[in-house]
Design a protein around this motif. Sequence first.
Motif, PDB file in Angstrom:
ATOM      1  N   UNK A 106       0.836  -1.197   0.000  1.00  0.00           N
ATOM      2  CA  UNK A 106       0.000   0.000   0.000  1.00  0.00           C
ATOM      3  C   UNK A 106       0.871   1.248   0.000  1.00  0.00           C
ATOM      4  N   UNK A 107       1.924   1.208   0.807  1.00  0.00           N
ATOM      5  CA  UNK A 107       2.826   2.367   0.879  1.00  0.00           C
ATOM      6  C   UNK A 107       3.494   2.611  -0.476  1.00  0.00           C
ATOM      7  N   UNK A 108       3.883   1.509  -1.149  1.00  0.00           N
ATOM      8  CA  UNK A 108       4.537   1.658  -2.454  1.00  0.00           C
ATOM      9  C   UNK A 108       3.588   2.330  -3.437  1.00  0.00           C
ATOM     10  N   UNK A 109       2.318   1.821  -3.477  1.00  0.00           N
ATOM     11  CA  UNK A 109       1.347   2.410  -4.395  1.00  0.00           C
ATOM     12  C   UNK A 109       1.071   3.868  -4.035  1.00  0.00           C
ATOM     13  N   UNK A 110       1.029   4.116  -2.753  1.00  0.00           N
ATOM     14  CA  UNK A 110       0.799   5.506  -2.340  1.00  0.00           C
ATOM     15  C   UNK A 110       1.932   6.401  -2.814  1.00  0.00           C
ATOM     16  N   UNK A 111       3.166   5.875  -2.702  1.00  0.00           N
ATOM     17  CA  UNK A 111       4.326   6.661  -3.122  1.00  0.00           C
ATOM     18  C   UNK A 111       4.281   6.913  -4.629  1.00  0.00           C
ATOM     19  N   UNK A 112       3.912   5.838  -5.390  1.00  0.00           N
ATOM     20  CA  UNK A 112       3.833   5.996  -6.848  1.00  0.00           C
ATOM     21  C   UNK A 112       2.771   7.041  -7.190  1.00  0.00           C
ATOM     22  N   UNK A 113       1.617   6.929  -6.507  1.00  0.00           N
ATOM     23  CA  UNK A 113       0.544   7.895  -6.748  1.00  0.00           C
ATOM     24  C   UNK A 113       0.994   9.308  -6.416  1.00  0.00           C
ATOM     25  N   UNK A 114       1.760   9.402  -5.351  1.00  0.00           N
ATOM     26  CA  UNK A 114       2.239  10.723  -4.942  1.00  0.00           C
ATOM     27  C   UNK A 114       3.200  11.297  -5.994  1.00  0.00           C
ATOM     28  N   UNK A 115       4.085  10.413  -6.512  1.00  0.00           N
ATOM     29  CA  UNK A 115       5.046  10.872  -7.526  1.00  0.00           C
ATOM     30  C   UNK A 115       4.304  11.318  -8.791  1.00  0.00           C
ATOM     31  N   UNK A 116       3.278  10.521  -9.190  1.00  0.00           N
ATOM     32  CA  UNK A 116       2.509  10.884 -10.390  1.00  0.00           C
ATOM     33  C   UNK A 116       1.763  12.199 -10.190  1.00  0.00           C
ATOM     34  N   UNK A 117       1.313  12.418  -8.953  1.00  0.00           N
ATOM     35  CA  UNK A 117       0.566  13.650  -8.716  1.00  0.00           C
ATOM     36  C   UNK A 117       1.441  14.890  -8.910  1.00  0.00           C
ATOM     37  N   UNK A 118       2.769  14.723  -8.762  1.00  0.00           N
ATOM     38  CA  UNK A 118       3.665  15.866  -8.994  1.00  0.00           C
ATOM     39  C   UNK A 118       3.708  16.258 -10.475  1.00  0.00           C
ATOM     40  N   UNK A 119       3.358  15.276 -11.356  1.00  0.00           N
ATOM     41  CA  UNK A 119       3.395  15.557 -12.788  1.00  0.00           C
ATOM     42  C   UNK A 119       2.028  15.956 -13.337  1.00  0.00           C
ATOM     43  N   UNK A 120       0.996  15.859 -12.520  1.00  0.00           N
ATOM     44  CA  UNK A 120      -0.358  16.172 -12.968  1.00  0.00           C
ATOM     45  C   UNK A 120      -0.651  17.654 -12.732  1.00  0.00           C
ATOM     46  N   UNK A 121      -0.863  18.431 -13.799  1.00  0.00           N
ATOM     47  CA  UNK A 121      -1.094  19.877 -13.624  1.00  0.00           C
ATOM     48  C   UNK A 121      -2.385  20.179 -12.877  1.00  0.00           C
ATOM     49  N   UNK A 122      -3.324  19.213 -12.868  1.00  0.00           N
ATOM     50  CA  UNK A 122      -4.585  19.465 -12.186  1.00  0.00           C
ATOM     51  C   UNK A 122      -4.528  19.070 -10.714  1.00  0.00           C
ATOM     52  N   UNK A 123      -3.423  18.471 -10.309  1.00  0.00           N
ATOM     53  CA  UNK A 123      -3.280  18.098  -8.902  1.00  0.00           C
ATOM     54  C   UNK A 123      -2.669  19.248  -8.120  1.00  0.00           C
ATOM     55  N   UNK A 124      -3.049  19.285  -6.878  1.00  0.00           N
ATOM     56  CA  UNK A 124      -2.491  20.353  -6.045  1.00  0.00           C
ATOM     57  C   UNK A 124      -1.022  20.086  -5.706  1.00  0.00           C
ATOM     58  N   UNK A 125      -0.566  18.847  -6.018  1.00  0.00           N
ATOM     59  CA  UNK A 125       0.845  18.528  -5.773  1.00  0.00           C
ATOM     60  C   UNK A 125       1.741  18.799  -6.986  1.00  0.00           C
TER      61      UNK A 125
END
Lengths: 517, 90
Positions: free
Chosen positions: A325-344
Amino acid sequence: MKIKILSILFIFFLITFALSINVFANIDFTYNDEIITLPDLPFDTEEYPNYGIYYHKTNGYTVFYARHDMDKAFITSINESSGTNTRIAYYQLGTTTKGTWYYYVFKNGMWGSRQHTDTGFMHWSQHILYSSFDIYTDSTFTDIYYGPSLEEPDLIYPGISNTAEDLATGTFNNILVLPGTFSNTENIGFGIYKNSEDVSDIYSTNPVFSTMLVKESRYYKSVTSGDITEFWYEIPRSNLDINFKNGEIYTFVLLLDGSPIQEIQVTIGGLTEEDILNNNFDNLQSSVVNSNKELQETIKESNKELQGSIDKQTEAIEENNKTNKNIFEKIGEILSYLNPFSENFFAYKLVELIINGLKSLFVPSDDFFSNLLDDLNEYFGDTFGILYYPFELLVDFLNRVGNIADTNTAIISVPSFTLSFMGYSATFFENMSFDLNSILANNTFKTIHDIYLIFTDIILWLGVIYLAGKMLRSIFGGMGDEVQSRVEESQEGERSYERYKQYQENKKRYKQENKGR
Amino acid sequence: MIVELLVNLITIIIKIIATPFNILPDTPEVLVNAMNYLFDTIFSHLDFISFFVNVSTLKSVATIAIVIWTLNKSYTFLMWIIHKLPFSIE
């Protein structure tokens, strides 16, 4: 939604609080559309802190059980009793090796107690209302264990302390029976049987002596030291009313709940090989009992280890799931840095970082200026002395104005006025005071006063708005527009005057030129 | 950080400049006591002012007025400094 959650939490809190105060008395159970409130526990929960409450439906009736362990640290099951149909709630307390105590309550809520024979068997894991301690289950989930540990406490059975050699003399003074870990209410019996060659089973004959060893027995002896009472049973030989003769064979038997737990066979005048053999057999029997006990303990230990192993495996699986779960969360977090619509999105983070950096560079801390002003005020006061006093006075004045309280009292006080001159003094008037609020006792004046205060507020705020507007005009322009127009008007006027003056001069000159004609 | 550094620098300079004024006499104690007495007397009998005006409104308005006045004077002072700079602003 919020109210619902709060309601649930409140109810949960109430239940927890109620259970913590008096568990049993605060459990309500609806039976035949009737709410039954269970009565208080018939034992002190401080003295017996380990207990559980559960219910079961049998024969159309709901049966309640409250149970605590006085001797055992765990229980594998509880016994369901077959009772009369008039019983509404049934409470069972403490099944131990020393006996069973039952308490039951009828529909009117009165407690009673009686001995009862166990019949039936049930598992109650689905019907737990309350348990004051941890609950375990074995690997097959067939047995439920509850208790602070799975260790069964050591159980020491009652025993005759006299040796076989002592009894074989026939001249012993007393027969001493020690109770072991059993209480003085246990069903312990003592008997002496006379062996005969004609009888193979001694229990088929009547004992030559028998007695019950309980607290009420005359053989009961005790000594108390503080809160601890030690007891034993002492049977004098004179009370046996047996004339021991050499060669006679006797068996001294100790019974628990009617079953023999110790047998000592002796031949008066000296132990024979048969006596020794029989007594050895008794020891062998004890060995078998002990072996069984050890075997049970081994099984329990194995169960415990198995349970521990299962727990470890469960923990490992949970840990693995957590890691995934932590790994997937980390991947999701990394992807969110590349998503212009994400607040991250990294650009936002970068801007935020720059803003925070600039803020820390240019914006001083909250109390920086206040500390600075205080410091400067003190420094200037010390340095400039009397020259700085007017500023100190101004600061003091402003502070005092800021500290005026908005009170409801409105009293004007005038101090007395007295003049003294060359030993003479004259008082013009004494202290005077007048409460302006006394005027407001009249409702009309009160209404007028309220309206007046509203108007003063409006005037004050309008004044501030005018001041602000004036300042804005002076900074951003528009302040000199009127002046400029007047200047232009004036200049225009001057130009008109110049033209008028020129006109008059031209007219005058024209007249003079035409005068001679 | 930069602003704090500049302000502290200015403060140090001001203090250095003001150091020679240490020779000025302190305010006479009599004067200080008299003014304190006067202020105490006035402000301890100012309860009745709430009869004529809402003190809370007065405080708010006074604070805003002081801020406006300070801003105006600061702006004037700033512009005065800017006009002294050796380049023109159109």
